[in-house]
Design an enzyme around this catalytic site. Structure first.
Site, PDB file in Angstrom:
ATOM      1  N   GLU A  73      62.474  47.873  18.419  1.00 29.96           N
ATOM      2  CA  GLU A  73      63.904  47.619  18.225  1.00 29.96           C
ATOM      3  C   GLU A  73      64.464  48.453  17.068  1.00 29.96           C
ATOM      4  O   GLU A  73      65.549  49.049  17.186  1.00 29.96           O
ATOM      5  CB  GLU A  73      64.127  46.127  17.965  1.00 29.96           C
ATOM      6  CG  GLU A  73      65.538  45.746  17.507  1.00 29.96           C
ATOM      7  CD  GLU A  73      66.598  45.964  18.568  1.00 29.96           C
ATOM      8  OE1 GLU A  73      67.779  45.723  18.262  1.00 29.96           O
ATOM      9  OE2 GLU A  73      66.257  46.370  19.700  1.00 29.96           O
ATOM     10  N   HIS A  76      64.819  52.205  17.763  1.00 28.24           N
ATOM     11  CA  HIS A  76      66.019  52.426  18.584  1.00 28.24           C
ATOM     12  C   HIS A  76      67.275  52.430  17.709  1.00 28.24           C
ATOM     13  O   HIS A  76      68.171  53.272  17.892  1.00 28.24           O
ATOM     14  CB  HIS A  76      66.106  51.323  19.638  1.00 28.24           C
ATOM     15  CG  HIS A  76      67.263  51.478  20.581  1.00 28.24           C
ATOM     16  ND1 HIS A  76      67.409  52.553  21.421  1.00 28.24           N
ATOM     17  CD2 HIS A  76      68.338  50.671  20.812  1.00 28.24           C
ATOM     18  CE1 HIS A  76      68.515  52.422  22.135  1.00 28.24           C
ATOM     19  NE2 HIS A  76      69.097  51.286  21.777  1.00 28.24           N
ATOM     20  N   HIS A 138      76.725  47.194  27.237  1.00 29.21           N
ATOM     21  CA  HIS A 138      76.053  48.138  26.340  1.00 29.21           C
ATOM     22  C   HIS A 138      75.415  49.271  27.147  1.00 29.21           C
ATOM     23  O   HIS A 138      75.513  50.449  26.777  1.00 29.21           O
ATOM     24  CB  HIS A 138      74.997  47.388  25.531  1.00 29.21           C
ATOM     25  CG  HIS A 138      74.364  48.180  24.442  1.00 29.21           C
ATOM     26  ND1 HIS A 138      75.086  48.860  23.473  1.00 29.21           N
ATOM     27  CD2 HIS A 138      73.057  48.422  24.140  1.00 29.21           C
ATOM     28  CE1 HIS A 138      74.263  49.465  22.640  1.00 29.21           C
ATOM     29  NE2 HIS A 138      73.024  49.230  23.041  1.00 29.21           N
ATOM     30  N   HIS A 246      72.571  44.716  44.505  1.00 27.28           N
ATOM     31  CA  HIS A 246      72.181  46.014  43.935  1.00 27.28           C
ATOM     32  C   HIS A 246      71.403  46.833  44.957  1.00 27.28           C
ATOM     33  O   HIS A 246      71.633  48.038  45.119  1.00 27.28           O
ATOM     34  CB  HIS A 246      71.340  45.786  42.690  1.00 27.28           C
ATOM     35  CG  HIS A 246      70.795  47.046  42.067  1.00 27.28           C
ATOM     36  ND1 HIS A 246      71.612  48.037  41.574  1.00 27.28           N
ATOM     37  CD2 HIS A 246      69.521  47.472  41.864  1.00 27.28           C
ATOM     38  CE1 HIS A 246      70.870  49.016  41.085  1.00 27.28           C
ATOM     39  NE2 HIS A 246      69.602  48.703  41.260  1.00 27.28           N
ATOM     40  N   HIS A 304      62.918  54.665  36.529  1.00 31.08           N
ATOM     41  CA  HIS A 304      64.083  54.301  37.335  1.00 31.08           C
ATOM     42  C   HIS A 304      65.355  54.365  36.493  1.00 31.08           C
ATOM     43  O   HIS A 304      66.392  54.868  36.947  1.00 31.08           O
ATOM     44  CB  HIS A 304      63.884  52.903  37.903  1.00 31.08           C
ATOM     45  CG  HIS A 304      64.851  52.542  38.987  1.00 31.08           C
ATOM     46  ND1 HIS A 304      64.946  53.226  40.178  1.00 31.08           N
ATOM     47  CD2 HIS A 304      65.786  51.552  39.066  1.00 31.08           C
ATOM     48  CE1 HIS A 304      65.877  52.688  40.941  1.00 31.08           C
ATOM     49  NE2 HIS A 304      66.409  51.669  40.279  1.00 31.08           N
TER      50      HIS A 304
END
Length: 337
Positions: A73, A76, A138, A246, A304
């Protein structure tokens, strides 16, 4: 001007990397690795928060906090802060060199505003405890930032001229990007609701074409992670509705972008990105199916997400080149300073 272009390309590359790493953060459940913001338990790095992390891990051995997740975290966040500084730097140069660059600094300024908004949503992701609407927004904002950075970078790179007759293709590519971003939002909704494995078979779902689904519950926006708006646990039928939507909307994206890429695969100025678009569509199909059959392996899931970012990048490049159809090649009217 050389410094400006180098900063733009560096920021563009880092934006792509951050999107990939952001997927890794989400898929390793590291979003709450440091449950406060901007630091980690009030410290600049997980090193200073070692005692707090150990205490949280002892209290919840299988919870969202561990030393690994805290570092994922915080790395990032560090990279995001560095990207913000790069964008500030090239925005300042865009204003200072606006006459030499012969273009408005408006887009660079808009990118700066967007990265600030993206940073705010990054903070809200933590403070709202991974609320699906916040996390999905986000993600979409991150992809929007990549599209704008790609447009900025494309302006600084030369390419073969595109025939003027293809100028009308710009509308089709804009439609393609709109459909793509809708699918990205749906994909983000699948990921943030942990609905990737809601259907474990293909092409059917639970052995039927139309399984029991609760769209109202699944697409209720204002709710916490894993819960309905009422606070009750989210149902399997809701997760199935999210996954099924989706999966099937992906067919629309594949058809539309596939047809456009196939038509442009031999056109001067478009052949490179058009062929890459075909390859990325095939990759997305492969990784999407593999995710189901192999039950969400981390590497395939990150690929992906990366393929989705690649589609945004290539689609934006095609839109830029189509917008220049019939004009002189980008970069041909000026020399590097």
């Amino acid at each position: 001007m050389t410094a400006y272009r180098r900063l733009v390309f560096l920021a563009w590359f880092l934006t792509l990397d951050l999107i990939m790493f952001g997927a890794f953060v989400r898929l390793t459940d590291s979003g709450l690795g440091c449950p406060d913001w901007p630091g980690c338990y009030g410290h600049f790095s997980p090193l200073g928060a070692h005692a707090s992390i150990r205490q949280a891990l002892e209290a919840m051995p299988y919870g969202p906090v561990s030393a690994f997740q805290a570092w994922v975290e915080m790395i990032h966040r560090y990279a995001g802060a560095f990207l913000g500084m790069l964008i500030i730097a090239f925005t300042v140069l865009a204003w200072r060199l606006r006459h030499a660059l012969a273009r408005s600094p408006a887009l660079a300024t808009a990118v700066l505003g967007l990265v600030c908004l993206q940073g705010a949503f990054g903070a809200w992701t933590v403070t709202h405890r991974l609320m699906p609407l916040v996390v999905t927004t986000h993600l979409v904002l991150g992809m929007s930032l990549l599209a704008m950075m790609t447009w900025l970078a494309a302006r600084e790179k030369s390419h073969d001229p595109v025939p003027a007759a293809l100028a009308s293709g710009r509308g089709w590519m804009m439609l393609g990007l709109t459909v793509l971003f809708l699918q990205l939002a749906l994909g983000g909704w699948v990921s943030t609701n942990y609905a990737a494995l809601a259907c474990m078979d293909f092409p059917t779902c639970h052995g039927v074409w139309m399984p029991p689904m609760n769209f109202q519950e699944g697409f209720s926006m204002l709710r916490s992670l894993g819960q309905q708006a009422s606070g009750d646990p989210i149902s399997q039928d809701a997760l199935t509705a999210i996954h099924w939507t989706h999966r099937n909307f992906a067919l629309v994206v594949l058809a539309l972008l596939g047809v456009l890429a196939w038509r442009w695969r031999a056109v001067p100025g478009l052949r490179g990105p058009a062929r890459l678009l075909l390859a990325l569509l095939a990759l997305q199909l492969f990784t999407g199916l593999t995710t189901i059959f192999f039950q969400w392996p981390l590497l395939i899931a990150v690929m992906h997400n990366g393929g989705a970012a690649g589609l945004v990048l290539v689609g934006t490049t095609l839109l830029w080149r189509l917008a220049q159809a019939g004009k002189l090649p980008s970069g041909s009217r000026r020399q590097d300073a």
